[in-house]
Motif scaffolding. Structure first.
Motif, PDB file in Angstrom:
ATOM      1  N   THR A 144       0.801  -1.230   0.000  1.00  0.00           N
ATOM      2  CA  THR A 144       0.000   0.000   0.000  1.00  0.00           C
ATOM      3  C   THR A 144       0.831   1.276   0.000  1.00  0.00           C
ATOM      4  OG1 THR A 144      -0.160  -0.074   2.413  1.00  0.00           O
ATOM      5  CG2 THR A 144      -1.922  -1.140   1.142  1.00  0.00           C
ATOM      6  N   SER A 227      -2.054  -2.807  -9.326  1.00  0.00           N
ATOM      7  CA  SER A 227      -2.236  -1.700  -8.394  1.00  0.00           C
ATOM      8  C   SER A 227      -1.107  -0.702  -8.622  1.00  0.00           C
ATOM      9  CB  SER A 227      -2.207  -2.211  -6.954  1.00  0.00           C
ATOM     10  OG  SER A 227      -2.277  -1.139  -6.034  1.00  0.00           O
ATOM     11  N   PRO A 252      -5.155   9.872 -13.373  1.00  0.00           N
ATOM     12  CA  PRO A 252      -6.598   9.802 -13.109  1.00  0.00           C
ATOM     13  C   PRO A 252      -7.121   8.369 -13.064  1.00  0.00           C
ATOM     14  CG  PRO A 252      -6.092  11.413 -14.829  1.00  0.00           C
ATOM     15  CD  PRO A 252      -4.834  10.616 -14.596  1.00  0.00           C
ATOM     16  N   GLY A 253      -8.137   8.177 -12.235  1.00  0.00           N
ATOM     17  CA  GLY A 253      -8.817   6.898 -12.213  1.00  0.00           C
ATOM     18  C   GLY A 253      -9.319   6.522 -13.590  1.00  0.00           C
ATOM     19  N   LYS A 254      -9.313   5.239 -13.882  1.00  0.00           N
ATOM     20  CA  LYS A 254      -9.734   4.668 -15.161  1.00  0.00           C
ATOM     21  C   LYS A 254      -8.720   4.868 -16.279  1.00  0.00           C
ATOM     22  CE  LYS A 254     -14.664   5.080 -14.063  1.00  0.00           C
ATOM     23  NZ  LYS A 254     -15.992   5.557 -14.513  1.00  0.00           N
ATOM     24  N   ILE A 259      -8.287   0.138 -12.229  1.00  0.00           N
ATOM     25  CA  ILE A 259      -7.893   1.156 -11.246  1.00  0.00           C
ATOM     26  C   ILE A 259      -8.872   2.315 -11.367  1.00  0.00           C
ATOM     27  CG2 ILE A 259      -6.080   2.737 -10.482  1.00  0.00           C
ATOM     28  CD1 ILE A 259      -4.040   0.777 -11.525  1.00  0.00           C
ATOM     29  N   ARG A 260      -9.767   2.417 -10.409  1.00  0.00           N
ATOM     30  CA  ARG A 260     -10.862   3.382 -10.502  1.00  0.00           C
ATOM     31  C   ARG A 260     -10.556   4.716  -9.842  1.00  0.00           C
ATOM     32  NH1 ARG A 260     -16.065  -0.592  -9.204  1.00  0.00           N
ATOM     33  NH2 ARG A 260     -15.674  -2.057 -10.925  1.00  0.00           N
ATOM     34  N   GLU A 261      -9.658   4.721  -8.857  1.00  0.00           N
ATOM     35  CA  GLU A 261      -9.386   5.937  -8.102  1.00  0.00           C
ATOM     36  C   GLU A 261      -8.163   6.669  -8.657  1.00  0.00           C
ATOM     37  OE1 GLU A 261     -11.450   6.890  -5.731  1.00  0.00           O
ATOM     38  OE2 GLU A 261     -12.644   5.062  -5.998  1.00  0.00           O
ATOM     39  N   ASP A 262      -8.146   8.005  -8.466  1.00  0.00           N
ATOM     40  CA  ASP A 262      -6.963   8.784  -8.807  1.00  0.00           C
ATOM     41  C   ASP A 262      -5.782   8.332  -7.945  1.00  0.00           C
ATOM     42  OD1 ASP A 262      -8.657  10.187 -10.442  1.00  0.00           O
ATOM     43  OD2 ASP A 262      -8.634  12.036  -9.247  1.00  0.00           O
ATOM     44  N   VAL A 263      -4.585   8.381  -8.511  1.00  0.00           N
ATOM     45  CA  VAL A 263      -3.371   8.029  -7.777  1.00  0.00           C
ATOM     46  C   VAL A 263      -2.420   9.223  -7.844  1.00  0.00           C
ATOM     47  CG1 VAL A 263      -1.422   6.432  -7.571  1.00  0.00           C
ATOM     48  CG2 VAL A 263      -3.644   5.599  -8.408  1.00  0.00           C
ATOM     49  N   THR A 264      -2.031   9.748  -6.689  1.00  0.00           N
ATOM     50  CA  THR A 264      -1.131  10.899  -6.633  1.00  0.00           C
ATOM     51  C   THR A 264       0.314  10.417  -6.723  1.00  0.00           C
ATOM     52  OG1 THR A 264      -2.693  12.089  -5.241  1.00  0.00           O
ATOM     53  CG2 THR A 264      -0.460  12.942  -5.323  1.00  0.00           C
TER      54      THR A 264
END
Length: 337
Positions: A144, A227, A252-254, A259-264
């Motif tokens: 994570t 992930s 951005p998500g998708k 992977i649906r959520e935004d990742v910083t």
């Protein structure tokens, strides 16, 4: 592997003959040259890019075509091992232009990192588009955060790549080091998705534009869920040590299946550099041709659509060439001298 910005061919500069590619490969001088009001005397101009299939090669190749078509700068794109070599090639005047990540250019300019004690006389012409740092793993690994990579085998590209530099700096910023270090696997980025899928590594780092075709292909593998590990919190300590080259951005998500959520993540600009001795008129003309014909350049790849005057002036870690300063000033922008 799909397009990438820091291909890892593993070839060293002193063992490599440059391959100059013709127009159908996206990289070469067209035969016809249309006169331009700012045309210069005929001269072979070279752009150091990366490997075939990379975003650098696609965009650099299209820029080469445009420069050849609309000026008398007959221009070719060269295959190289990536950003570090490109800085060295431009510094040695073996290439006229180079596509590099801003962190590598900054290290070269100040003689740091792999350029320790040997500053390279590079200057910025324009920023192009951002690189996004991907830390790719499998959902079932249940990693994570970056610290969760400690003790695990992680592919970090080859030593000449932007990916390799970014990976080491991320691990350092996360406090991963002796005693709890990552098992660093030196591996070409093209091999990393398969190695992750086959269980040979637990994660890999990849730096480039989005979406990355190789990551999207991996995410579509039946029965497999990928992930992306977020790490935007590591940008401040990285900038504190390595200079103002990194910034937080979002994948951005998708963007990738599953992977649906935004990742910083950490992002860094890609920059076109030249030697400080380039004639100002040449530098000015190159930029005029590029920005007068952005529609043709932007058609070659989705990342090329991000090239703009605003983006072009965003480099704050490297002085711009005087010819670039003149060009952007005429368009209403001030850039670092």
């Amino acid at each position: 592997m799909g397009p990438n910005d820091s291909p890892d061919t593993g070839r060293k500069i002193n063992r490599r003959d440059f391959l100059r590619i013709a127009s159908l490969a996206g990289g070469a001088a067209a035969l016809a040259r249309i006169p331009d009001a700012f045309a210069l005397s005929a001269k072979r101009t070279t752009i150091a890019t990366a490997g075939i299939g990379s975003v650098y090669f696609a965009i650099g190749g299209r820029i080469a075509q445009v420069l050849t078509r609309y000026s008398s700068l007959e221009t070719v794109a060269e295959i190289t091992s990536g950003a570090a070599d490109n800085c060295e090639l431009v510094g040695a005047k073996r290439s006229d232009l180079g596509l590099v990540a801003a962190d590598m250019a900054y290290d070269a300019f100040r003689g740091a990192g792999r350029f320790e004690g040997k500053p390279v006389p590079v200057r910025a012409l324009t920023a192009l588009y951002p690189n996004y740092t991907h830390i790719v793993t499998l959902a079932n690994k249940q990693i994570t955060g970056v610290t969760g990579l400690a003790g695990r085998p992680v592919a970090i590209g080859t030593r000449s790549s932007t990916t390799h530099t970014m990976a080491l700096r991320l691990f350092e910023a996360a406090g991963i080091g002796p005693g709890n270090d990552v098992k660093k696997i030196i591996m070409a980025s093209s091999e990393s998705p398969r190695s992750l899928r086959d269980g040979k590594i637990d994660a890999y780092v990849w730096v480039g534009g989005i979406p990355a075709a190789s990551i999207a292909d991996l995410a579509r593998t039946p029965g497999l869920a990928i992930s992306l590990i977020g790490h935007g919190d590591l940008v401040p300590p990285m900038n504190s040590k390595y200079g103002p080259v990194y910034y937080r951005s979002v994948i951005p998500g998708k963007t990738y299946p599953g992977i649906r959520e935004d990742v910083t993540v950490c992002a860094v600009e890609n920059v076109m550099v030249c030697h400080r001795d380039m004639e100002s008129r040449t530098a000015y003309t190159i930029l005029k041709i590029i920005f007068d014909h952005l529609r043709e350049i932007s058609a070659v790849h989705p990342q090329a659509k991000q090239i703009s005057l605003e983006t072009g002036t965003s480099v704050n870690s490297l002085p711009y060439h005087p010819g670039a300063q003149k060009f952007f000033a005429e368009r209403g922008f001030n850039v670092p001298a």
